[in-house]
Design a protein around this motif. Structure first.
Motif, mmCIF file in Angstrom:
data_model
loop_
_atom_site.group_PDB
_atom_site.id
_atom_site.type_symbol
_atom_site.label_atom_id
_atom_site.label_comp_id
_atom_site.label_asym_id
_atom_site.label_seq_id
_atom_site.Cartn_x
_atom_site.Cartn_y
_atom_site.Cartn_z
ATOM 1 N N GLY A 280 46.663 -6.527 53.458
ATOM 2 C CA GLY A 280 45.453 -6.979 52.226
ATOM 3 C C GLY A 280 45.448 -8.603 52.008
ATOM 4 O O GLY A 280 45.621 -9.120 51.481
ATOM 5 N N LEU A 281 44.713 -8.776 53.139
ATOM 6 C CA LEU A 281 44.478 -10.336 53.354
ATOM 7 C C LEU A 281 43.178 -9.989 53.032
ATOM 8 O O LEU A 281 41.999 -9.508 53.007
ATOM 9 C CB LEU A 281 43.686 -10.414 55.478
ATOM 10 N N VAL A 282 43.285 -11.260 51.992
ATOM 11 C CA VAL A 282 42.117 -11.741 50.990
ATOM 12 C C VAL A 282 41.667 -13.205 51.353
ATOM 13 O O VAL A 282 42.561 -13.982 51.765
ATOM 14 C CB VAL A 282 42.272 -11.850 49.904
ATOM 15 N N LYS A 283 40.154 -13.661 51.510
ATOM 16 C CA LYS A 283 39.635 -15.343 52.101
ATOM 17 C C LYS A 283 38.455 -15.199 50.806
ATOM 18 O O LYS A 283 37.928 -14.362 51.094
ATOM 19 C CB LYS A 283 39.486 -15.178 53.087
ATOM 20 N N THR A 284 38.628 -16.009 50.320
ATOM 21 C CA THR A 284 37.669 -16.486 49.387
ATOM 22 C C THR A 284 36.966 -17.708 49.378
ATOM 23 O O THR A 284 37.695 -19.159 49.164
ATOM 24 C CB THR A 284 38.181 -16.323 47.692
ATOM 25 N N VAL A 297 36.938 -12.065 53.198
ATOM 26 C CA VAL A 297 37.910 -10.598 53.641
ATOM 27 C C VAL A 297 38.212 -10.674 52.228
ATOM 28 O O VAL A 297 38.890 -11.028 51.124
ATOM 29 C CB VAL A 297 38.480 -11.231 54.245
ATOM 30 N N ASP A 298 38.342 -9.067 52.109
ATOM 31 C CA ASP A 298 38.902 -8.434 50.537
ATOM 32 C C ASP A 298 39.579 -7.161 51.047
ATOM 33 O O ASP A 298 39.185 -6.693 50.935
ATOM 34 C CB ASP A 298 37.041 -7.997 49.723
ATOM 35 N N ASP A 299 40.605 -7.848 51.490
ATOM 36 C CA ASP A 299 41.916 -6.668 51.088
ATOM 37 C C ASP A 299 41.713 -5.961 52.617
ATOM 38 O O ASP A 299 41.888 -4.770 52.536
ATOM 39 C CB ASP A 299 41.436 -5.221 49.916
ATOM 40 N N THR A 328 45.128 -15.196 63.786
ATOM 41 C CA THR A 328 44.866 -16.192 64.337
ATOM 42 C C THR A 328 45.363 -17.167 63.524
ATOM 43 O O THR A 328 45.523 -18.130 64.666
ATOM 44 C CB THR A 328 43.383 -17.244 65.292
ATOM 45 N N ALA A 329 45.486 -16.986 62.158
ATOM 46 C CA ALA A 329 45.713 -18.141 61.691
ATOM 47 C C ALA A 329 45.444 -19.911 61.757
ATOM 48 O O ALA A 329 46.122 -20.729 61.809
ATOM 49 C CB ALA A 329 47.628 -18.648 61.649
ATOM 50 N N MET A 330 43.830 -19.330 61.593
ATOM 51 C CA MET A 330 43.243 -20.824 61.660
ATOM 52 C C MET A 330 42.950 -21.440 60.389
ATOM 53 O O MET A 330 42.228 -22.456 60.136
ATOM 54 C CB MET A 330 41.783 -20.846 63.389
ATOM 55 N N THR A 331 42.737 -20.308 59.425
ATOM 56 C CA THR A 331 42.716 -20.426 58.108
ATOM 57 C C THR A 331 44.144 -19.485 57.717
ATOM 58 O O THR A 331 44.179 -18.546 57.477
ATOM 59 C CB THR A 331 41.107 -19.803 58.044
ATOM 60 N N ALA A 332 44.031 -20.007 56.477
ATOM 61 C CA ALA A 332 44.808 -19.067 55.624
ATOM 62 C C ALA A 332 44.546 -18.328 54.241
ATOM 63 O O ALA A 332 43.678 -18.667 53.566
ATOM 64 C CB ALA A 332 46.056 -20.450 54.688
ATOM 65 N N PRO A 333 45.323 -16.952 54.981
ATOM 66 C CA PRO A 333 44.815 -16.422 53.046
ATOM 67 C C PRO A 333 45.098 -16.436 52.085
ATOM 68 O O PRO A 333 45.924 -17.452 51.303
ATOM 69 C CB PRO A 333 45.182 -15.121 53.963
ATOM 70 N N ASP A 334 44.300 -16.168 51.405
ATOM 71 C CA ASP A 334 44.405 -16.728 49.506
ATOM 72 C C ASP A 334 45.358 -15.781 49.240
ATOM 73 O O ASP A 334 46.589 -16.402 48.627
ATOM 74 C CB ASP A 334 43.434 -16.360 48.785
ATOM 75 N N ALA A 335 45.143 -14.385 49.592
ATOM 76 C CA ALA A 335 45.995 -13.502 49.738
ATOM 77 C C ALA A 335 47.370 -12.333 50.842
ATOM 78 O O ALA A 335 46.501 -12.146 51.743
ATOM 79 C CB ALA A 335 46.036 -12.559 48.339
ATOM 80 N N TRP A 345 53.896 -14.817 60.272
ATOM 81 C CA TRP A 345 52.928 -15.533 61.591
ATOM 82 C C TRP A 345 51.874 -16.802 60.525
ATOM 83 O O TRP A 345 52.391 -17.637 60.688
ATOM 84 C CB TRP A 345 52.296 -14.663 61.924
ATOM 85 N N HIS A 346 51.710 -15.801 59.361
ATOM 86 C CA HIS A 346 50.225 -16.473 58.981
ATOM 87 C C HIS A 346 51.206 -17.980 58.022
ATOM 88 O O HIS A 346 50.721 -18.790 57.236
ATOM 89 C CB HIS A 346 49.873 -15.831 57.195
ATOM 90 N N ASP A 347 52.558 -17.122 57.555
ATOM 91 C CA ASP A 347 53.456 -18.134 57.063
ATOM 92 C C ASP A 347 53.725 -19.008 57.511
ATOM 93 O O ASP A 347 54.950 -20.118 56.882
ATOM 94 C CB ASP A 347 54.257 -17.654 55.370
ATOM 95 N N LEU A 348 53.983 -19.696 58.980
ATOM 96 C CA LEU A 348 54.175 -20.457 59.419
ATOM 97 C C LEU A 348 54.375 -21.501 59.179
ATOM 98 O O LEU A 348 52.796 -22.069 59.171
ATOM 99 C CB LEU A 348 55.037 -20.274 60.783
ATOM 100 N N GLY A 349 55.016 -22.734 59.805
ATOM 101 C CA GLY A 349 54.126 -24.409 59.044
ATOM 102 C C GLY A 349 53.731 -24.247 61.300
ATOM 103 O O GLY A 349 54.050 -24.036 61.102
ATOM 104 N N GLU A 350 52.977 -25.418 60.334
ATOM 105 C CA GLU A 350 52.307 -24.746 61.693
ATOM 106 C C GLU A 350 52.793 -25.386 63.041
ATOM 107 O O GLU A 350 52.673 -25.408 64.448
ATOM 108 C CB GLU A 350 51.457 -26.313 61.470
ATOM 109 N N ARG A 351 54.146 -26.343 62.939
ATOM 110 C CA ARG A 351 54.920 -27.116 63.733
ATOM 111 C C ARG A 351 55.400 -26.073 64.925
ATOM 112 O O ARG A 351 55.657 -25.830 65.462
ATOM 113 C CB ARG A 351 55.876 -28.461 63.033
#
Lengths: 541, 318
Positions: A280-284, A297-299, A328-335, A345-351
């Protein structure tokens, strides 16, 4: 019918201080009104230099010689600059590739199209405005009265190509040179532009098509000249040359056209571990200026298993590259969420993420801009090995792995060919022993023969190391050759997905069908006869 | 609107910084202000000295003097010159016209020379470009006073083409040239670089293929692409030109703000120095704001806030 353009023994050489380079050596051809002759070849073949020489624009330090070079009764071999200016745009026009800077980005479309009209005064000054709108309309630009006031940056690539065509045909030239007129365009747009060019030819304009794309050539040209290293290696009617090629280089070019091969089968696919999962990736993105926003990117959901290639196909603006940045987690998804090797992966801290970055690597379309220009190949790869803490392999091992001479490690990437650069980028990606490699248009900037080799390398590496590829391309042939499964994207959404052959052979979504229908096809190949090579120039009468 | 107010705030900040730095430098410097007001060759009693100090508020703490100075400045009161015994405003007003003439003439010469030299030498063989580039570098590198003296010696004393001193327009030529040379030397190099880069772009080839001549491609296409960096540098160099007037006015014995400033600094005439600094800082900031307005004229892509395309939703592919 007599030829409007006749060239015999054309030679173009460049003097760069100490060295003299012959870019074109003894090329001959003739072109008649309403016919299309294609010059085909890869980079360095001399096809573009040939075209430029016919416009008197071969460039600084060039020497152009020919026993005959005649355009519509004018001897081109002995023209002064002013006489060239009177021919260009009036008797012979150029349609360049629609890069953003092929049109002056600071001037309006109207002024660009009007330029040849004002220079050659083919219409009275008071009629220029109307003529420009008429030309834009004829080139298929919608709402031309609005577009004349816009600048190239406000137009899509397809519209810019139409504007370039309108400007090239403004003074009804006898000959039009189309230099890669559909490169960098989406396939559906490419199909429309090819239709427009075919229509132009039917009105009696002679067309010289310069292209590396054999399918485009098959669609437009009556005759083909195949060039390699400045020489003509084969020539003849399009159907004959592409159907029963006689020269091994022509055969190699045809074999290299992607789409014929298939990826090696993937046994027990369902049992393989999932290495990358997105749900369900979304990026606005906010649009600049106005208050609107764009769902890039829409759902989108996907799963990628070890050893598998998942193709992502779509036209520009469909959200393919944003999807690559999300996984690749270069950008955070909105959903939505992304899991790598079954973990967060996507919600890990950058460290924390930094320690796991090596598990997913990216190979880009333009490798050169991803290298530090001051580093040598060896230093780039050594950094990658150090990052992985890998002492078991050397830079030389990596270079051999991707089929490069270990000697190249002392060179700078800018001194390598495009194919070599992409191999270095692949070596850097696999140096850290990733599980997933995102390939973002990895062969789009390469010549077909080089692209075929790079694709083969990727396939070999996948088989040996069990790599999973998320393979992004706008090219359906490349997708078919590489992918086990495919996602078709349009406007940020996945419109169709499934096993590659099923989706591409029996598309269920109309968009997929239109993509496939837009693809120019090569004529069927007849079994090779291996007959005599034709080295005779065409008759010019 | 937001951009304009940010721009104004930035301008006020520059102005305030320039004044504060000058104020501190003058007051913390060596020598008594009272001595400066009294004059070096005059003997006065201590009572007189006290009275002078009181009148000019010199007995107050520095921060108070600073604040009251800023307060007066807000009321457009620049104070009274210690040495000239007249309001600073009048002193500057009297010297401003010749300086503005000089700078105006110098700017005009610099801009025209830049355009002419760059256009004439773009994509030319090295036997043309080499000597020109050498002159450009020399123009930037030579000390300005030396250049001024050289011009004076050759064209006035030697060839008698222009008067060395005087009021007429002819007497403006040499000082204006002396002031223009460093600016033109920098700008023409930048402009030529930009032109040559623009002429390599695909759109230049497209224009040539339409029948446009080399000169036409340069003037109608490349020039506009090459100008933005030139304009940026032009704004910055104007500041340097203000400093150059001090030297040039002195060498050519011209009246003007530069000489006024020079005398005020040597005589510790604080109100005049601060007045001139306030004026030049304000002028510099204003000119650079005007230069900023030029960018969207040169490059329409920067007019982002402009109206949307006339046909909403019209974005047809192909």
């Amino acid at each position: 019918m007599s030829a409007v353009l006749t060239v015999r023994d054309l030679t173009v050489s460049f003097d760069s201080g100490r060295r003299r380079v012959d870019a074109v050596r003894g090329v001959s051809f003739a072109l008649e009104a309403g016919r299309c002759l294609a010059i085909v070849g890869e980079s360095g073949s001399g096809k573009s230099v040939t075209a430029r020489a016919l416009l008197g624009l071969a460039g600084d330090g060039s020497t152009v010689r020919a026993s005959t070079m005649e355009l519509d009764g004018t001897d081109l071999t002995r023209l002064r600059p002013r006489q060239w200016q009177r021919l260009r745009g009036r008797v012979i026009g150029l349609i360049p590739q629609a890069a953003l800077v092929a049109l002056d980005p600071l001037r309006t479309v109207g002024r660009e199209v009007a330029e040849p009209l004002r220079l050659h005064r083919t219409v009275p000054a008071s009629g220029v405005g109307d003529r420009v709108i008429g030309l834009l309309g004829a080139a298929g630009v919608p709402a031309p009265d609005v577009r004349v006031r816009q600048r190239p940056g406000e137009l899509s690539g397809g519209l810019r190509q139409r504007v370039l065509i309108a400007s090239a045909i403004a003074c009804d030239p006898r000959v039009v040179i189309a230099d890669e007129p559909t490169t960098a365009l989406d396939v559906t747009v490419q199909a429309q532009i090819l239709e427009l060019l075919a229509g132009l030819r039917r009105t009696g304009t002679a067309m010289l098509l310069i292209s590396h794309d054999l399918a485009v050539v098959a669609r437009l040209a009556d005759e083909v000249v195949v060039m390699r290293g400045g020489r003509v290696v084969e020539r003849g009617p399009t159907r004959r040359v592409l159907g029963t090629p006689e020269h091994e280089y022509t055969r190699m070019l045809l074999d290299a056209v992607p789409g014929a091969g298939r990826p090696p089968p993937l046994p027990d696919a369902a049992a393989r571990p999932v290495v990358l999962r997105a749900e369900g990736l979304v990026k606005t993105y906010r649009l600049p200026g106005r208050d609107g926003s764009l769902r890039a990117v829409d759902d989108v959901s996907l799963t990628l298993r070890a050893g598998e290639t998942l193709g992502v196909v779509g036209e520009s603006g469909s959200g393919k590259s944003t999807l690559a940045r999300l996984v690749t987690a270069m950008t955070a998804p909105d959903a939505g969420r992304v899991e790598l090797l079954g973990g967060r992966w996507h919600d890990l801290g950058e460290r924390e993420r930094r320690g796991r970055r090596r598990e997913i690597q990216t190979v880009y379309q333009d490798p050169l801009s991803s290298f530090d220009p001051r580093h040598t190949v060896g230093r780039i790869l050594r950094h990658a090995l150090e990052a992985a803490g890998d002492r078991s392999r050397t830079v030389g091992d990596l270079l051999e792995l991707v089929g490069l001479d270990p000697e190249l490690s002392r060179r700078h990437p800018s001194r390598l060919s495009g194919g070599q650069q992409q191999r270095v980028a692949i070596a850097r990606a696999v140096a850290v022993r990733p599980r997933v490699v995102v390939c973002d248009e990895p062969v789009s900037a390469l010549d077909v023969s080089v692209a075929a080799q790079v694709l083969r390398l990727l396939t070999d590496l996948q088989r040996e190391h069990g790599l999973a590829y998320l393979f992004i391309s706008h090219h359906l042939g490349v997708i078919r050759e590489m992918s086990h499964r495919v996602l078709v994207m349009k406007d940020g959404r996945v419109v169709e997905s499934g096993a590659t052959d099923e989706v591409l052979d029996a598309p269920r979504h109309p968009y997929t069908a239109s993509l496939l229908a837009s693809l120019p096809a090569l004529p069927p190949r007849e079994p090779s006869t291996g007959g005599v090579r034709s080295a005779q120039p065409l008759s010019t009468s | 609107m937001r951009r304009a107010s940010a721009r104004l705030g930035h301008a006020l900040l520059v102005l305030w910084g320039a004044l504060t730095l000058t104020f501190l430098a003058l007051h913390l410097g060596r020598g008594s202000v009272v001595d400066a007001i009294v004059g070096n060759n005059t003997q006065v009693t201590d009572e007189v000295r006290d009275r002078i100090a009181r009148e000019h508020g010199l007995g107050e703490p520095l921060w108070w003097q600073y604040l009251s100075y800023l307060g007066r400045l807000l009321r457009a009161d620049l104070g009274t010159s210690y040495q000239l015994n007249m309001p600073v405003r009048d002193a500057i007003a009297a010297q401003l016209p010749p300086t503005l003439q000089l700078m105006g003439a110098a700017t005009g010469i610099a801009v025209l020379t830049t355009l002419a030299v760059a256009v004439a030498t773009t994509r030319r063989p090295s036997w043309i470009r080499g000597p020109v580039t050498l002159l450009e570098v020399a123009g930037v590198a030579l000390p300005q006073f030396w250049l001024a003296i050289l011009l004076l010696t050759v064209f006035s004393f030697g060839l008698h083409w222009f008067p060395a001193f005087g009021d007429g327009p002819a007497s403006l030529v040499l000082p204006a040239v002396a002031l223009a040379v460093p600016m033109a030397g920098v700008l023409s190099q930048i402009l030529r670089d930009g032109l040559e880069r623009a002429l390599e772009q695909p759109f230049a080839t497209t224009a040539r293929a339409r029948g446009q001549g080399e000169r036409g491609v340069l003037l109608r296409h490349a020039l506009r692409h090459a100008l933005p960096p030139v304009v940026t540098l032009f704004g910055l160099l104007l500041g340097g030109m203000i400093g150059g007037t001090v030297v040039v006015e002195r060498v050519f014995s011209r009246p003007g703000v530069g000489v006024l400033l020079l005398n005020a600094v040597t005589g510790k005439d604080i109100p005049v120095v601060l007045g001139v600094v306030a004026l030049t800082a304000a002028g510099y900031v204003t000119l650079n704001a005007l230069v900023d307005l030029l960018y969207p004229v040169l490059d329409p892509r920067l007019r982002a806030a402009g109206p949307a395309p006339a046909v909403p939703g019209l974005r047809v592919e192909g």
